[in-house]
Enzyme design. Sequence first.
Site, PDB file in Angstrom:
ATOM      1  N   GLY A 144      59.049  30.097 -45.759  1.00 45.67           N
ATOM      2  CA  GLY A 144      58.876  31.545 -45.658  1.00 45.67           C
ATOM      3  C   GLY A 144      59.595  32.232 -44.516  1.00 45.67           C
ATOM      4  O   GLY A 144      60.022  33.372 -44.650  1.00 45.67           O
ATOM      5  N   ASP A 197      56.486  33.554 -41.038  1.00 43.52           N
ATOM      6  CA  ASP A 197      56.530  34.783 -41.826  1.00 43.52           C
ATOM      7  C   ASP A 197      55.188  35.493 -41.800  1.00 43.52           C
ATOM      8  O   ASP A 197      55.096  36.704 -41.630  1.00 43.52           O
ATOM      9  CB  ASP A 197      56.964  34.500 -43.281  1.00 43.52           C
ATOM     10  CG  ASP A 197      56.147  33.411 -43.956  1.00 43.52           C
ATOM     11  OD1 ASP A 197      55.299  32.771 -43.295  1.00 43.52           O
ATOM     12  OD2 ASP A 197      56.352  33.181 -45.164  1.00 43.52           O
ATOM     13  N   ASP A 248      47.839  33.719 -42.079  1.00 42.76           N
ATOM     14  CA  ASP A 248      46.751  34.123 -42.972  1.00 42.76           C
ATOM     15  C   ASP A 248      45.460  33.528 -42.393  1.00 42.76           C
ATOM     16  O   ASP A 248      44.910  34.060 -41.438  1.00 42.76           O
ATOM     17  CB  ASP A 248      47.124  33.601 -44.361  1.00 42.76           C
ATOM     18  CG  ASP A 248      46.158  33.962 -45.466  1.00 42.76           C
ATOM     19  OD1 ASP A 248      44.991  34.212 -45.196  1.00 42.76           O
ATOM     20  OD2 ASP A 248      46.557  33.973 -46.637  1.00 42.76           O
ATOM     21  N   LYS A 304      47.401  38.500 -41.124  1.00 38.98           N
ATOM     22  CA  LYS A 304      46.249  38.997 -41.904  1.00 38.98           C
ATOM     23  C   LYS A 304      44.994  38.795 -41.075  1.00 38.98           C
ATOM     24  O   LYS A 304      44.324  37.770 -41.174  1.00 38.98           O
ATOM     25  CB  LYS A 304      46.113  38.198 -43.208  1.00 38.98           C
ATOM     26  CG  LYS A 304      47.150  38.508 -44.252  1.00 38.98           C
ATOM     27  CD  LYS A 304      46.775  37.841 -45.574  1.00 38.98           C
ATOM     28  CE  LYS A 304      47.972  37.655 -46.436  1.00 38.98           C
ATOM     29  NZ  LYS A 304      47.723  36.837 -47.637  1.00 38.98           N
ATOM     30  N   ASP A 328      56.760  34.435 -50.725  1.00 42.55           N
ATOM     31  CA  ASP A 328      56.887  34.180 -52.169  1.00 42.55           C
ATOM     32  C   ASP A 328      55.558  34.230 -52.897  1.00 42.55           C
ATOM     33  O   ASP A 328      54.492  34.090 -52.303  1.00 42.55           O
ATOM     34  CB  ASP A 328      57.474  32.782 -52.397  1.00 42.55           C
ATOM     35  CG  ASP A 328      56.460  31.680 -52.080  1.00 42.55           C
ATOM     36  OD1 ASP A 328      55.902  31.689 -50.960  1.00 42.55           O
ATOM     37  OD2 ASP A 328      56.199  30.837 -52.953  1.00 42.55           O
ATOM     38  N   ARG A 350      61.029  35.758 -52.799  1.00 41.59           N
ATOM     39  CA  ARG A 350      61.391  35.662 -51.375  1.00 41.59           C
ATOM     40  C   ARG A 350      62.587  36.525 -51.015  1.00 41.59           C
ATOM     41  O   ARG A 350      62.744  36.937 -49.879  1.00 41.59           O
ATOM     42  CB  ARG A 350      61.776  34.219 -51.011  1.00 41.59           C
ATOM     43  CG  ARG A 350      60.646  33.238 -51.037  1.00 41.59           C
ATOM     44  CD  ARG A 350      61.092  31.949 -50.345  1.00 41.59           C
ATOM     45  NE  ARG A 350      60.254  30.812 -50.684  1.00 41.59           N
ATOM     46  CZ  ARG A 350      59.093  30.532 -50.096  1.00 41.59           C
ATOM     47  NH1 ARG A 350      58.640  31.302 -49.151  1.00 41.59           N
ATOM     48  NH2 ARG A 350      58.393  29.473 -50.468  1.00 41.59           N
TER      49      ARG A 350
HETATM   50  P1  IMP Z   1      47.674  30.001 -43.519  1.00 49.44           P
HETATM   51  O1  IMP Z   1      47.761  28.520 -43.231  1.00 49.44           O
HETATM   52  O2  IMP Z   1      46.470  30.340 -44.350  1.00 49.44           O
HETATM   53  O3  IMP Z   1      47.731  30.845 -42.250  1.00 49.44           O
HETATM   54  O4  IMP Z   1      48.892  30.392 -44.431  1.00 49.44           O
HETATM   55  C1  IMP Z   1      50.173  30.460 -43.924  1.00 49.44           C
HETATM   56  C2  IMP Z   1      51.204  30.296 -45.001  1.00 49.44           C
HETATM   57  O5  IMP Z   1      50.711  30.729 -46.276  1.00 49.44           O
HETATM   58  C3  IMP Z   1      52.392  31.168 -44.729  1.00 49.44           C
HETATM   59  O6  IMP Z   1      53.378  30.434 -44.061  1.00 49.44           O
HETATM   60  C4  IMP Z   1      52.862  31.576 -46.096  1.00 49.44           C
HETATM   61  O7  IMP Z   1      53.795  30.635 -46.566  1.00 49.44           O
HETATM   62  C5  IMP Z   1      51.650  31.513 -46.965  1.00 49.44           C
HETATM   63  N1  IMP Z   1      51.066  32.843 -47.201  1.00 49.44           N
HETATM   64  C6  IMP Z   1      49.971  33.375 -46.642  1.00 49.44           C
HETATM   65  N2  IMP Z   1      49.723  34.602 -47.098  1.00 49.44           N
HETATM   66  C7  IMP Z   1      50.707  34.887 -47.957  1.00 49.44           C
HETATM   67  C8  IMP Z   1      51.042  36.055 -48.754  1.00 49.44           C
HETATM   68  O8  IMP Z   1      50.373  37.110 -48.757  1.00 49.44           O
HETATM   69  N3  IMP Z   1      52.156  35.940 -49.502  1.00 49.44           N
HETATM   70  C9  IMP Z   1      52.936  34.838 -49.550  1.00 49.44           C
HETATM   71  N4  IMP Z   1      52.671  33.732 -48.825  1.00 49.44           N
HETATM   72  C10 IMP Z   1      51.568  33.760 -48.027  1.00 49.44           C
END
Ligand code: IMP
Length: 188
Positions: free
Chosen positions: A55, A110, A113, A141, A169, A175
């Site tokens: 990403g 990128d 979350d 987020k 994506d 992307r």
């Molecule tokens: P986390 O481990 O939950 O913080 O997620 C991080 C990864 O999830 C990021 O590097 C993104 O690749 C993917 N991701 C999280 N939210 C989104 C979104 O809204 N759109 C696309 N990819 C996301």
Amino acid sequence: MVTPHEQATRVKVRDKFFRLYLQKEKIDEIVNGLAARIDQDYSGKTPLILGILNGAFIFASDLVRKLHIPCEISFVKYSSYHGLESSEEINRLIGLNEGIRGRDVIIVEDIVDTGFTMAQLLTDLKNHEPASLRIASFCFKTEAFRENFSIDYCGLEIPKLFVVGYGLDYDGAGRNFPDIYQLDESDV
Ligand code: IMP
């Protein structure tokens, strides 16, 4: 489906519709601001910019081209997302291939979350004893965040939306949009 260089207010990516959320001009302004802060904070240093694939490839390449300080750039590949959902199962698909001991490292992501992917990467990197470790993430987020690290260079705080474009994506697609789009649940 629109081509990557055409700006549309609504796009279809695989089976879902997305609507325009953030235009590329605004993205550019945000990245300029982050680069200026990094330039100032790392003056006299040569940080290693460590992008997280897939990403962050666009944000990282925009960011390094706006920096005036010398830097090196490398990537690791971690994956956790399936479709629209984050998962706690983190896969390390490509690891570090340079020594970071004693280096100033800036992780470039990128989007943060839940924070699980970043938390895992932080743990992995701290074992290599960098001189300093900071995080730059284009989106954050805040409502979904479940970890407790801080993001040193945050481009944009967003609510719990699913977004595509600017490297992000949906199921491998979307992307390459220069703008960012949010999931449009109305589906009309
Ligand atoms: P986390 O481990 O939950 O913080 O997620 C991080 C990864 O999830 C990021 O590097 C993104 O690749 C993917 N991701 C999280 N939210 C989104 C979104 O809204 N759109 C696309 N990819 C996301």
